[in-house]
Design a protein around this motif. Sequence first.
Motif, PDB file in Angstrom:
ATOM      1  N   GLY A 343      -1.995  26.364  65.589  1.00  0.00           N
ATOM      2  CA  GLY A 343      -1.462  27.553  64.944  1.00  0.00           C
ATOM      3  C   GLY A 343      -2.314  28.760  65.233  1.00  0.00           C
ATOM      4  O   GLY A 343      -3.547  28.669  65.230  1.00  0.00           O
ATOM      5  N   SER A 344      -1.690  29.902  65.493  1.00  0.00           N
ATOM      6  CA  SER A 344      -2.426  31.138  65.737  1.00  0.00           C
ATOM      7  C   SER A 344      -1.456  32.313  65.600  1.00  0.00           C
ATOM      8  O   SER A 344      -0.326  32.143  65.144  1.00  0.00           O
ATOM      9  N   TYR A 345      -1.896  33.489  66.034  1.00  0.00           N
ATOM     10  CA  TYR A 345      -1.060  34.680  65.919  1.00  0.00           C
ATOM     11  C   TYR A 345      -1.373  35.639  67.048  1.00  0.00           C
ATOM     12  O   TYR A 345      -2.351  35.485  67.793  1.00  0.00           O
ATOM     13  N   VAL A 346      -0.538  36.685  67.153  1.00  0.00           N
ATOM     14  CA  VAL A 346      -0.723  37.735  68.149  1.00  0.00           C
ATOM     15  C   VAL A 346      -0.763  39.082  67.432  1.00  0.00           C
ATOM     16  O   VAL A 346       0.121  39.388  66.618  1.00  0.00           O
ATOM     17  N   ASP A 347      -1.790  39.844  67.697  1.00  0.00           N
ATOM     18  CA  ASP A 347      -1.895  41.229  67.237  1.00  0.00           C
ATOM     19  C   ASP A 347      -1.987  42.073  68.496  1.00  0.00           C
ATOM     20  O   ASP A 347      -3.059  42.248  69.079  1.00  0.00           O
ATOM     21  N   THR A 348      -0.860  42.606  68.957  1.00  0.00           N
ATOM     22  CA  THR A 348      -0.800  43.199  70.292  1.00  0.00           C
ATOM     23  C   THR A 348      -1.579  44.497  70.429  1.00  0.00           C
ATOM     24  O   THR A 348      -2.128  44.785  71.492  1.00  0.00           O
ATOM     25  N   ASN A 349      -1.624  45.294  69.361  1.00  0.00           N
ATOM     26  CA  ASN A 349      -2.285  46.602  69.493  1.00  0.00           C
ATOM     27  C   ASN A 349      -3.582  46.710  68.720  1.00  0.00           C
ATOM     28  O   ASN A 349      -4.166  47.790  68.630  1.00  0.00           O
ATOM     29  N   GLY A 350      -4.042  45.608  68.132  1.00  0.00           N
ATOM     30  CA  GLY A 350      -5.326  45.623  67.446  1.00  0.00           C
ATOM     31  C   GLY A 350      -5.363  46.454  66.181  1.00  0.00           C
ATOM     32  O   GLY A 350      -6.435  46.903  65.766  1.00  0.00           O
ATOM     33  N   ASP A 351      -4.199  46.638  65.524  1.00  0.00           N
ATOM     34  CA  ASP A 351      -4.167  47.452  64.298  1.00  0.00           C
ATOM     35  C   ASP A 351      -4.489  46.643  63.047  1.00  0.00           C
ATOM     36  O   ASP A 351      -4.465  47.173  61.936  1.00  0.00           O
TER      37      ASP A 351
END
Length: 446
Positions: A343-351
């Motif tokens: 399990g993980s996640y994506v934070d595309t713009n680092g906000d």
Amino acid sequence: MSRLAARRRIAATLPCQASPVGGGSRAGGPAAAQDQAPVASADVVGVGNEVVAVVRRMMVRLVAAAVAVVGCPVLLSDSGLRPDSWATAQPPAPHARSADAAAVDPPDPLLPIPAQSGVVVSAAPDHHYVSPNAKFTVTGRISNEGAAFKDAAHALLEQRFGGEWVPVGKPVKAAADGTYALPAVSEDLQAQTSYRVVVPRGGATLATSREFTIELAAGRHTAFKLLGGARWQPCAGTQVREIKYGINLASIPPGYAGADEAAKRAAMIADVAGAVEQLALATGLKFTRVEHEQPIPQQPGSGAAALQPFLGGAELVIGFADNSASATSTLLPAKVGRSSGWGSYVDTNGDGFIDQGYVVLDARHRLDGGYKSSRNGTWQQIIMHEVAHASGLSHPDDAKQLMHPQINPALTTWGAGDLNGLQRIGLRPKQDSPKRIAGLRGDACA
């Protein structure tokens, strides 16, 4: 005997130092006397309510006046007041005389004394979930109409014990800017215990904070780690927003029992929904399932390729895969290993907010369905662990936490560290909430 029980026993033996009755505890001076109105004897039982009230009030005033002679402030309770509104009563003042020499009644000792205008105290613990006899800290600020309280002020922690507010420790002097820190230990806690902070001054209480709660849970309450620092955006303006999640059931694990494939799929959906519900309860976030059959999550790429083609607006997808032709994921090893999921996640713009979360479960493992204490563990335990990863938690070093990398099959609930971590990545309460966390700004929709 606990320290709280010892304090209660000592207080019962001192004529001027008794535990308060239900919420008007005193600090910074002699402890309040625990004097209650005498109970009506058998010869007045059955008398009308009006007569009982008059007799009770007369006896209350006699008790207050008698104790006033020895200089003991009195705490009086009245059945018409809520526990958190009981207040310390001052000894009756001598009768004043008006111009025509008519007697003026002394103040009614049952009426609460209003707090000093403008003085307020805030309070919040560093953790809301602790193990028995664990140390925690309550911090806050004493102010007067928004400015630091200029007189030397003290803060005193109180714990609700049954119907009483009992002082915990000694008053602590606030700093010049009004801030304070009160150390405490979770002794004598029930499953959930209420606390508050008061500002004592010369036998009166200048201000009382809002109540907050401390709850017991397993393991070290500091045993949590954040995964990269991102979390779900909890708000849409001032409203709690819906975080949509979807499921892929391309492969059915061998441990699921059922008369047919439809029954097994229903059990799998129930396990996923149950795990997401436990996440929602611990974080305060709102999750809603979309019905679309989702693609199996894969190892995300970089940049724009990091986002996967989830359907129906889903932001979180939980999928079962076995690396067969129809159920393959690049997140699974070629052979079955010790890991049951990813399990993980994506934070595309680092906000600091998650754009997509993903969970892949290795359906080649044989685990029981449901959520219970099991020899080998259950799928719902694994799913809870992985959706917490997809929401921003990492692995702690405490084996009593469900987020430990090697899940104890006997665990059936989040541990203390899990819960404190989930609070930090979830919907953060505002300052006036009993669930406020010291040092964290509340979300606009909380």
